[in-house]
Enzyme design. Structure first.
Site, PDB file in Angstrom:
ATOM      1  N   ASP A   8     100.370 119.832 -28.281  1.00 56.48           N
ATOM      2  CA  ASP A   8      99.978 121.216 -28.977  1.00 56.48           C
ATOM      3  C   ASP A   8      99.812 120.668 -30.660  1.00 56.48           C
ATOM      4  O   ASP A   8      99.676 119.640 -30.918  1.00 56.48           O
ATOM      5  CB  ASP A   8     101.280 122.125 -28.776  1.00 56.48           C
ATOM      6  CG  ASP A   8     102.496 121.634 -29.626  1.00 56.48           C
ATOM      7  OD1 ASP A   8     102.587 120.544 -30.424  1.00 56.48           O
ATOM      8  OD2 ASP A   8     103.445 122.340 -29.609  1.00 56.48           O
ATOM      9  N   HIS A   9      99.735 121.980 -31.420  1.00 52.43           N
ATOM     10  CA  HIS A   9      99.448 121.453 -32.714  1.00 52.43           C
ATOM     11  C   HIS A   9     100.527 120.949 -33.520  1.00 52.43           C
ATOM     12  O   HIS A   9     100.363 120.001 -34.392  1.00 52.43           O
ATOM     13  CB  HIS A   9      99.475 123.022 -33.637  1.00 52.43           C
ATOM     14  CG  HIS A   9     100.809 124.010 -33.431  1.00 52.43           C
ATOM     15  ND1 HIS A   9     100.867 124.444 -31.979  1.00 52.43           N
ATOM     16  CD2 HIS A   9     101.587 124.305 -34.101  1.00 52.43           C
ATOM     17  CE1 HIS A   9     102.005 125.185 -32.083  1.00 52.43           C
ATOM     18  NE2 HIS A   9     102.523 125.062 -33.346  1.00 52.43           N
ATOM     19  N   CYS A  66     104.408 117.020 -28.850  1.00 52.40           N
ATOM     20  CA  CYS A  66     104.531 118.427 -29.346  1.00 52.40           C
ATOM     21  C   CYS A  66     105.220 118.025 -30.676  1.00 52.40           C
ATOM     22  O   CYS A  66     105.511 116.918 -31.107  1.00 52.40           O
ATOM     23  CB  CYS A  66     105.002 119.494 -28.366  1.00 52.40           C
ATOM     24  SG  CYS A  66     106.815 119.167 -27.996  1.00 52.40           S
ATOM     25  N   GLY A  67     106.119 119.042 -31.232  1.00 51.72           N
ATOM     26  CA  GLY A  67     106.840 118.929 -32.494  1.00 51.72           C
ATOM     27  C   GLY A  67     107.809 117.916 -32.296  1.00 51.72           C
ATOM     28  O   GLY A  67     108.232 117.035 -32.902  1.00 51.72           O
ATOM     29  N   THR A  68     108.606 118.152 -31.319  1.00 53.66           N
ATOM     30  CA  THR A  68     109.851 117.327 -30.852  1.00 53.66           C
ATOM     31  C   THR A  68     109.654 116.444 -29.718  1.00 53.66           C
ATOM     32  O   THR A  68     110.561 115.570 -29.461  1.00 53.66           O
ATOM     33  CB  THR A  68     111.008 118.099 -30.642  1.00 53.66           C
ATOM     34  OG1 THR A  68     110.784 119.283 -29.440  1.00 53.66           O
ATOM     35  CG2 THR A  68     111.539 118.999 -31.694  1.00 53.66           C
ATOM     36  N   GLY A  69     108.846 116.810 -28.747  1.00 51.88           N
ATOM     37  CA  GLY A  69     108.791 116.298 -27.489  1.00 51.88           C
ATOM     38  C   GLY A  69     109.418 116.814 -26.572  1.00 51.88           C
ATOM     39  O   GLY A  69     109.367 116.837 -25.210  1.00 51.88           O
ATOM     40  N   GLY A  71     109.914 120.441 -25.643  1.00 49.85           N
ATOM     41  CA  GLY A  71     109.280 121.497 -24.853  1.00 49.85           C
ATOM     42  C   GLY A  71     108.350 120.875 -23.782  1.00 49.85           C
ATOM     43  O   GLY A  71     108.575 121.260 -22.629  1.00 49.85           O
ATOM     44  N   MET A  72     107.575 119.961 -24.427  1.00 47.68           N
ATOM     45  CA  MET A  72     106.701 119.275 -23.267  1.00 47.68           C
ATOM     46  C   MET A  72     107.655 118.662 -22.182  1.00 47.68           C
ATOM     47  O   MET A  72     107.023 119.016 -21.180  1.00 47.68           O
ATOM     48  CB  MET A  72     105.774 118.408 -23.998  1.00 47.68           C
ATOM     49  CG  MET A  72     105.065 118.494 -25.153  1.00 47.68           C
ATOM     50  SD  MET A  72     103.534 119.466 -23.965  1.00 47.68           S
ATOM     51  CE  MET A  72     102.235 119.411 -25.200  1.00 47.68           C
ATOM     52  N   HIS A  99     113.082 101.173 -14.838  1.00 49.80           N
ATOM     53  CA  HIS A  99     114.142 101.992 -13.858  1.00 49.80           C
ATOM     54  C   HIS A  99     113.911 103.143 -13.482  1.00 49.80           C
ATOM     55  O   HIS A  99     114.147 103.497 -12.483  1.00 49.80           O
ATOM     56  CB  HIS A  99     115.638 101.898 -14.752  1.00 49.80           C
ATOM     57  CG  HIS A  99     116.215 100.497 -14.939  1.00 49.80           C
ATOM     58  ND1 HIS A  99     117.505 100.465 -15.417  1.00 49.80           N
ATOM     59  CD2 HIS A  99     115.648  99.201 -14.717  1.00 49.80           C
ATOM     60  CE1 HIS A  99     117.452  98.965 -15.292  1.00 49.80           C
ATOM     61  NE2 HIS A  99     116.562  98.397 -15.027  1.00 49.80           N
ATOM     62  N   HIS A 134     115.893 100.606  -7.813  1.00 47.67           N
ATOM     63  CA  HIS A 134     115.652 101.886  -8.795  1.00 47.67           C
ATOM     64  C   HIS A 134     114.510 102.896  -7.931  1.00 47.67           C
ATOM     65  O   HIS A 134     114.848 104.111  -7.951  1.00 47.67           O
ATOM     66  CB  HIS A 134     114.997 101.315  -9.901  1.00 47.67           C
ATOM     67  CG  HIS A 134     115.604 100.432 -10.661  1.00 47.67           C
ATOM     68  ND1 HIS A 134     116.790 100.814 -11.239  1.00 47.67           N
ATOM     69  CD2 HIS A 134     115.464  99.174 -10.852  1.00 47.67           C
ATOM     70  CE1 HIS A 134     117.311  99.895 -11.964  1.00 47.67           C
ATOM     71  NE2 HIS A 134     116.557  98.732 -11.456  1.00 47.67           N
TER      72      HIS A 134
HETATM   73  C1  RB5 Z   1     105.714 124.502 -31.846  1.00 49.27           C
HETATM   74  O1  RB5 Z   1     106.078 124.976 -33.091  1.00 49.27           O
HETATM   75  C2  RB5 Z   1     106.932 123.532 -31.341  1.00 49.27           C
HETATM   76  O2  RB5 Z   1     107.928 124.627 -30.976  1.00 49.27           O
HETATM   77  C3  RB5 Z   1     106.417 122.758 -30.427  1.00 49.27           C
HETATM   78  O3  RB5 Z   1     105.668 121.604 -30.813  1.00 49.27           O
HETATM   79  C4  RB5 Z   1     107.601 122.028 -29.578  1.00 49.27           C
HETATM   80  O4  RB5 Z   1     108.331 121.238 -30.618  1.00 49.27           O
HETATM   81  C5  RB5 Z   1     108.254 122.498 -28.745  1.00 49.27           C
HETATM   82  O5  RB5 Z   1     109.339 121.821 -28.032  1.00 49.27           O
END
Ligand code: RB5
Length: 142
Positions: A8-9, A66-69, A71-72, A99, A134
């Site tokens: 994402d962005h 994504c921003g943190t990984g 949500g993905m 593993h 595993h």
């Molecule tokens: C987008 O602002 C942010 O929420 C997304 O990139 C991600 O970090 C979600 O887990």
């Protein structure tokens, strides 16, 4: 090995860096978007599209940014047959292949430097699954 990558962005910048590095190393990488870091997009759409490529056998491994990984990884782990790992250290990048036979790596563009994101992606892609005991544990997941 056929690889797919999407972001994402919030993960766009590291996606571009990782894609360039993997292509330079000779990997076959398909980019499923997004195509810029300024327009806000919805990460679940990109996660589902990438997982479909793996589920239907068109790619072996995927990388989601994504921003943190986080949500993905939440979306990816709800898709059948997908084992997604969100991480930020080298040991985990290697061990989740050895593993857990993870088939999707999730990285955070607002957590990692570009260099670290590339390093983790390369470790993930280049580390084999060990199989054996595993595999039995992975079978228990489904
Ligand atoms: C987008 O602002 C942010 O929420 C997304 O990139 C991600 O970090 C979600 O887990």
């Amino acid at each position: 090995m056929k690889l797919v990558i999407a972001a994402d962005h919030g993960g766009y910048d590291i996606k571009e860096k990782i894609k360039t590095a993997l292509l330079e190393k000779g990997h076959d990488v398909e980019d499923l978007g997004t195509d810029n870091g300024t327009d806000s997009v919805d990460y679940p759409l990109f996660a589902k599209a990438l997982c479909k490529e793996i589920q239907e056998g068109r790619a072996e491994l995927g990388i989601l940014c994504c921003g943190t990984g986080i949500g993905m990884s939440m979306v990816a782990n709800k898709q059948k047959g997908i084992r997604a790992a969100v991480l930020s250290d080298e040991f985990s990048a290697e061990m989740t292949r050895r593993h857990n036979n993870a088939n999707v790596l999730c990285l955070g563009g607002r957590v990692l430097s570009d260099e670290r994101a590339v390093l983790l992606a390369e470790l993930f892609v280049n580390t084999p699954f060990e199989g054996g005991r595993h595999q039995r544990r992975i079978d228990m997941m489904e």
